[in-house]
Write a protein that holds these residues in place. Structure first.
Motif, short mmCIF file in Angstrom:
data_model
loop_
_atom_site.label_atom_id
_atom_site.label_comp_id
_atom_site.label_asym_id
_atom_site.label_seq_id
_atom_site.Cartn_x
_atom_site.Cartn_y
_atom_site.Cartn_z
N ASP A 64 85.48 85.69 6.50
CA ASP A 64 84.46 85.84 7.54
C ASP A 64 85.13 85.76 8.90
N SER A 118 80.35 89.29 9.51
CA SER A 118 79.08 88.64 9.21
C SER A 118 79.22 87.79 7.95
N GLY A 119 79.00 86.49 8.13
CA GLY A 119 79.06 85.59 6.97
C GLY A 119 78.01 85.94 5.94
N GLY A 120 76.85 86.39 6.41
CA GLY A 120 75.78 86.77 5.49
C GLY A 120 76.22 87.91 4.59
N GLU A 121 76.90 88.89 5.20
CA GLU A 121 77.38 90.02 4.43
C GLU A 121 78.43 89.57 3.41
N CYS A 122 79.26 88.59 3.81
CA CYS A 122 80.25 88.04 2.86
C CYS A 122 79.54 87.52 1.61
N THR A 123 78.43 86.83 1.82
CA THR A 123 77.67 86.30 0.69
C THR A 123 77.11 87.43 -0.16
N LEU A 124 76.51 88.42 0.50
CA LEU A 124 75.88 89.51 -0.24
C LEU A 124 76.89 90.34 -1.02
N GLY A 164 85.96 78.49 10.72
CA GLY A 164 85.57 78.60 9.31
C GLY A 164 86.70 78.30 8.36
N PRO A 174 85.58 85.85 0.31
CA PRO A 174 85.54 86.80 1.41
C PRO A 174 85.89 86.15 2.75
#
Lengths: 726, 726
Positions: free
Chosen positions: A377, A333-339, A370, A375
């Motif tokens: 992804d 999850s790219g979102g989780e990478c950000t978080l 990507g 991180p």
């Protein structure tokens, strides 16, 4: 109440074996009636059931005048009537009976007791009196007491559950020992460790009010225990703070991580702790300093406690960890990478870019999705093509920029099982971990929801701990890194604890300036040239000898704030100015502080320009004298930017204190000023800590304000100081 | 890239109905082959299965030249061949086909599309170009696009799941709408809300790269949607920042809480966000200011997001909440009482003492255990006697000091079910909640472990939300309190947004000092008397007119740091000093900055003593001009103690900025100084924000350094300032 009088004496540790691993126990409060008036099983019976269920190998007897046997155990009318020796009595009786029973147990040769009942120091005067009798018994007769107001002791490998709470089936034995002042939290933490983290336990101790055995003693017992490799504690108050420092250093020396969640950081929670276990919580910043200086892994929540125990007890992971704060992150999850990047940054971990080599290899090995960076992804592609995930994982394992590999794994995704994809990834992680020499950990996105044992347990066996939530996982890896840094510094930082000779008895009250300055010089803290003058002539001679410009300050034990009464004159540049100032100071203070006894006027060479700091020593109720440092002016007064250290302080520890100040960069030189002499500042702090140790309990408090830190190479100099003796 | 050019135009909102609630859909990428080469169901087929499973009431057709029907839906060779009108196409095709297909769809009269494929702005140049074609289509033809690089749209009440991920059975409909840039997190959050918190959803939108519809547009749609009462978002970057401010204010006006987890706060995570969704994350402190000023509930972790949605969507709880930060805490564990007090204190909640009335009543009603205070420790007695818990709970409900009652409930204790005691307490809580006019919430000790639906669901039905962990629960109640405070202030704080007329076009470069000072005065920011002199005579006349002492400063657009080149002379007390200084300044700067064009010398009245502050305006890439304020010197340079606000700023908002400064107490008067004129400072900040709005995009940056804040009643005065125009 705790005192710090044991600070100077080397601690002797009591042997807790009769309590922790008794050969025989007697239960007082078990009955043939298996339900109480409240329709609950009596605690005494529950303990017998626990002992039998756990396979306790020792002798169990009951004490109850009504019966000859209880639950197939022999029963005697009183402790003195038991024919064989008893190591430990377990009291499940109302609190008012406890002191008498324990005294008669001690008389009968019993060596230890577990007391479940509440109603001691945590309640009113009567309870405090009851507790005092237990403390006397412990102190004067060496009688070991767990509690009161607790669930007791559970020794897993010794199969000795002297424990009041129901023990669930499938108890997991392992390397973690837990001591909690709170009974409720002892089982909450233990169960969560076993079920949510797959971590086995060697002991659970709920120690309650610590009327006898203290958390420090349990820690020491665990350090000596060969089944225990990681020690965890939930503590509200320390009864033997100096033993805490000693035992924490011992744990560090044996490389057994001591992980502590310290409750009672705020005013309200200190009230709660006093109500709960009669504990004096202590000032949070002093406790923090004690933990930092002795390598305690300090955690701030139950979840951080669990993740810390989980990671420190995961052998293969710890073996592969060589220090460092650089994590690699792999997620679908790219979102989780950000978080997780946000979380890492906020706790002080790095998420470095991958090496060019890794990037190139990834581009060749995996289809174009990507950017190949950290991180990492895995995107949907990682779910669609099962060859991709192992390649990404291996890339992070092999990358030279990464210290710890972390994988975002949905082991506790609350989705129905049929939708889970975690399992196939966990198999790939196990495989990679088998040949990896780098530590690998997994973490979930959201904290909460069921943890799938089919994912958790094989991963843990492969040396891959599972943590919950990006925030907690990154905090835990940071804690691990700090522990590693502490251990490395501990080994290189030469032994600094040369014994400090206690000072001779000094008069109480405010120490005269000249005497105070001599004392500072004795301990290697530079002071500006300072002489006491009793006439204008003496003052001008003294000034000429030390060189102009000088300052004059009225000398009187009755005046604490000299400038408030016109008792200070600065920047006097010749003899006539000194004479004038002398008379003016006497007139002014005579008028504004007519009742003060004046001893004369102190003549001081004006210090050169530099950064003004404040050093001090104050008495902490737990640890005795503690050293403070901060920047003079706004930073200390408005922002409370103060660092605390517990003596003795090495130069390195003094340096860490200074670096913790928010204004630290000021010493590097700002606004056109040159860099300051930080080494000399650290020297002054370390010397002040020796001085504090030497003065010990005599010292009520001490302030150096200001200590001028001169440009690099020019040292420091104390300009004004106040020492208050008790 | 985002620009702020829409700042001055009132936003027109597009109608998202064809995307969010289409009457007919066409799926491109569905097949009669139900497994792909990778042994996975094709996404197009999964969407058809989702639509049918969810009971989509509209028309479903497929587009595929190979078939006449797919999964019992009519299938056509191309979009143009579909006989009926189509509201929305759903593209499950490789990214290279997307732009052509969307353009032909628009030509055929289709109004919206969902694009799942990745490989757009988040990847290389080719992807960025592909995305640009989608953005053009959206902007120029009003074509609505969800994605690309997303899971799509799920309208629960409209039964329209244009959604790529498997939808679990037992989907819970409810008042919460969720938009997440990350597809993975959209389902993770949604599932966790439904299963771990019992919160139902009205929509799930995974919006990916926002090439067409933006998070701002989804927010607006949800505000207008009658099924939605709470809006939650996980956002990496805002595409329409000025619409964000507008939509957030609209949400506040309609009292629909807008809860946002903003990823990309750190440098690394900004890199990750760019890689993930091609988003420009924006500076964290500016985003924080935007959220604060518009009442967005800003959360920092997935768990905080979940607990916020849970509490804000729990109607009865919210109805009973009247504001306030005073929580009552009831727990059976004294240790938890201590921990929750620590957590409350660290987030800014109070755990007040109970009223004497309550204490007395409790002493009478309940047997003597512990102290009767807040936090209220029910101890083991609460487990032994079932009459106790309801009495303790009611005492907190009735106590006048308590705003929110919280109960520590082991609903997700990982203990085996037979050991749970939560259920009997939850029944008592439900009963109490039925007649309570005060909000009640529950929280668990440890975050994680299974949540028991038998506890969770009836409690939620009774208006009692369940939160996980003391830290998250206290943060959530603090967020609730802040939202309430925002709403109260919004209603009392009179409309401050009087339109500011845009300034006429001004020359670019550094504005001459006199002109700059005139501009400040025009906007009501006081400046020290300042005149430009072109000779020593002019300077001395000007000085005499404004009154001594004065300062002289060289005036040159080529010199930014005047004192660095000897271009400043201070504290000149008569005409002859002014004349001398004039010549010296010209000589000195002529020597040290020989190429600078000198326009003369500025004569300034020296300002009185006060607190030196720095005000400024800088350009933010998302929001355009933002206003900064901080204390001069160490605090801003070393501690980066700066507050940020987005224009326009009301006096109240300016006051909040000033209060957020860590050094705020300095303005109250420290070290013997009088209190400063905070009102005048706030006025200057608010006026500066009007000036920034008026100058708009022309303004490159602006610094007032220092602004002297004089003692209370005496105002403020800008001493030096630099305006840089674009």
């Amino acid at each position: 109440m705790t005192t710090s009088t044991d600070a100077t004496t080397a601690s002797a540790w009591r042997d807790l074996s009769p309590l922790m691993n008794p050969r025989s126990v007697a239960i007082i409060g078990a009955s043939q009636r298996t339900t109480s008036a409240l329709n609950r099983e009596p605690r005494g019976n529950r303990v017998i059931r626990n002992l039998k269920g756990f396979g306790y190998p020792g002798k169990i007897v009951a004490v109850n005048p009504k019966y000859n046997e209880v639950m197939d155990c022999p029963c005697y009318p009183e402790i003195g009537a038991i024919p064989e020796p008893v190591d430990c009595v377990i009291l499940a009786v109302p609190n008012r009976h406890v002191p008498d029973l324990l005294e008669s147990a001690a008389d009968a040769g019993v060596r230890a007791a577990v007391v479940f009942s509440a109603g001691f120091a945590e309640t009113g005067a009567e309870g405090k009196e009851r507790q005092a009798r237990l403390e006397t018994l412990s102190r004067e007769r060496g009688f070991l007491i767990c509690g009161p107001n607790c669930y007791g002791v559970l020794n897993v490998y010794g199969k000795a559950p002297l424990f009041a709470s129901t023990i669930p089936p499938g108890f997991l034995a392992g390397p973690a020992a837990l001591v909690s002042q709170s009974g409720g939290l002892s089982t909450t933490i233990a169960n969560a460790l076993m079920l949510n983290r797959g971590v086995g336990l060697s002991h659970i101790v709920s120690c309650g009010n610590q009327a006898g055995a203290t958390v420090e003693e349990y820690f020491n017992y665990f350090i000596e225990d060969e089944n225990t490799r990681v020690i965890a504690g939930f503590v509200e108050g320390f009864k033997q703070p100096y033993k805490l420092l000693e035992v924490a250093r011992k744990a560090a020396a044996r490389n057994k991580p001591l992980i502590i969640l310290k409750g009672g950081r705020s005013e309200v929670s200190q009230r709660a702790a006093a109500t709960h276990s009669g504990s004096l919580a202590g000032a949070a910043e002093v406790i923090d300093a004690a933990f930092r200086q002795t390598g305690v892994v300090s955690v701030r929540s139950l979840n951080e406690l669990m993740d810390a125990v989980s990671i420190f007890s995961c052998d293969k992971f710890i073996q592969h960890y060589r220090g460092g704060r650089r994590i690699g992150v792999l997620s679908g999850s790219g979102g989780e990478c950000t978080l997780v990047s946000d979380a890492a940054s906020s706790v002080g971990l790095e998420v470095p870019e991958l090496t060019e080599k890794t990037k190139t290899e990834l581009q060749e090995a995996v289809a174009d999705f990507g950017n190949m960076n950290n991180p990492l992804d895995g995107t949907g592609a990682m779910y669609d093509d099962e060859k991709i995930f192992p390649r990404l994982l291996q890339a992070l394992i092999d990358d030279a920029h990464i210290d710890v590999v972390t994988v975002n794994l949905e082991a506790n995704d609350p989705r129905p099982k049929e939708l889970k994809s975690g399992n196939r990834f966990s198999a790939a992680i196990e495989k990679a971990a088998a040949s990896s020499k780098k530590p690998i950990a997994c973490f979930s996105s959201i904290v909460g929801g069921p943890v799938d044992p089919e994912i958790l347990l094989p991963l843990r066996a492969a040396g891959v701990p599972l943590m919950e939530g990006a925030e907690c996982a990154t905090t835990t890896i940071r804690n691990l890194a700090e522990y590693h840094e502490f251990q490395r510094n501990r080994q290189t930082d030469a032994a600094t604890e040369t014994a400090v000779a206690p000072a001779k008895k000094l008069p109480s009250g405010i120490m005269p300036a000249e005497a105070a300055f001599r004392l500072f010089e004795e301990f290697g803290i530079p002071v500006v040239p300072t002489l006491l003058a009793r006439s204008a002539d003496e003052a001008s001679v003294a000034a000429a000898r030390m060189g102009f410009p000088v300052a004059l300050k009225i000398e009187s034990a009755d005046i604490t704030h000299k400038s408030d009464v016109g008792g200070v004159a600065l920047k006097l540049s010749d003899a006539s100015e000194v004479r004038d100032a002398y008379s003016r100071l006497l007139d002014e203070t005579g008028r504004r502080a007519p009742h003060a006894k004046i001893d004369g006027v102190v003549v001081q060479r004006m210090a050169s320009d530099g950064v003004e700091m404040i050093l001090g020593v104050k008495r902490d109720p737990l640890f005795g004298p503690v050293v403070l440092c901060g920047f003079g002016g706004i930073l200390v007064e408005v922002l409370k930017d103060v660092a605390v250290g517990i003596p003795p302080l090495s130069l390195a520890e003094a340096g860490q204190m200074v670096q913790r100040l928010r204004g630290f960069a000021i010493l590097g030189g700002v606004r056109g000023k040159p860099p300051s002499d930080i080494d000399a500042l650290c020297g002054a702090i370390a010397n002040l800590s020796r001085m504090a140790s030497s003065l010990g309990d005599q010292l009520a408090g001490l302030d150096i304000n200001p200590l001028i830190v001169l440009p690099k190479g020019n040292g420091v100099v104390a300009v004004d100081a106040l020492i208050q003796m008790r």
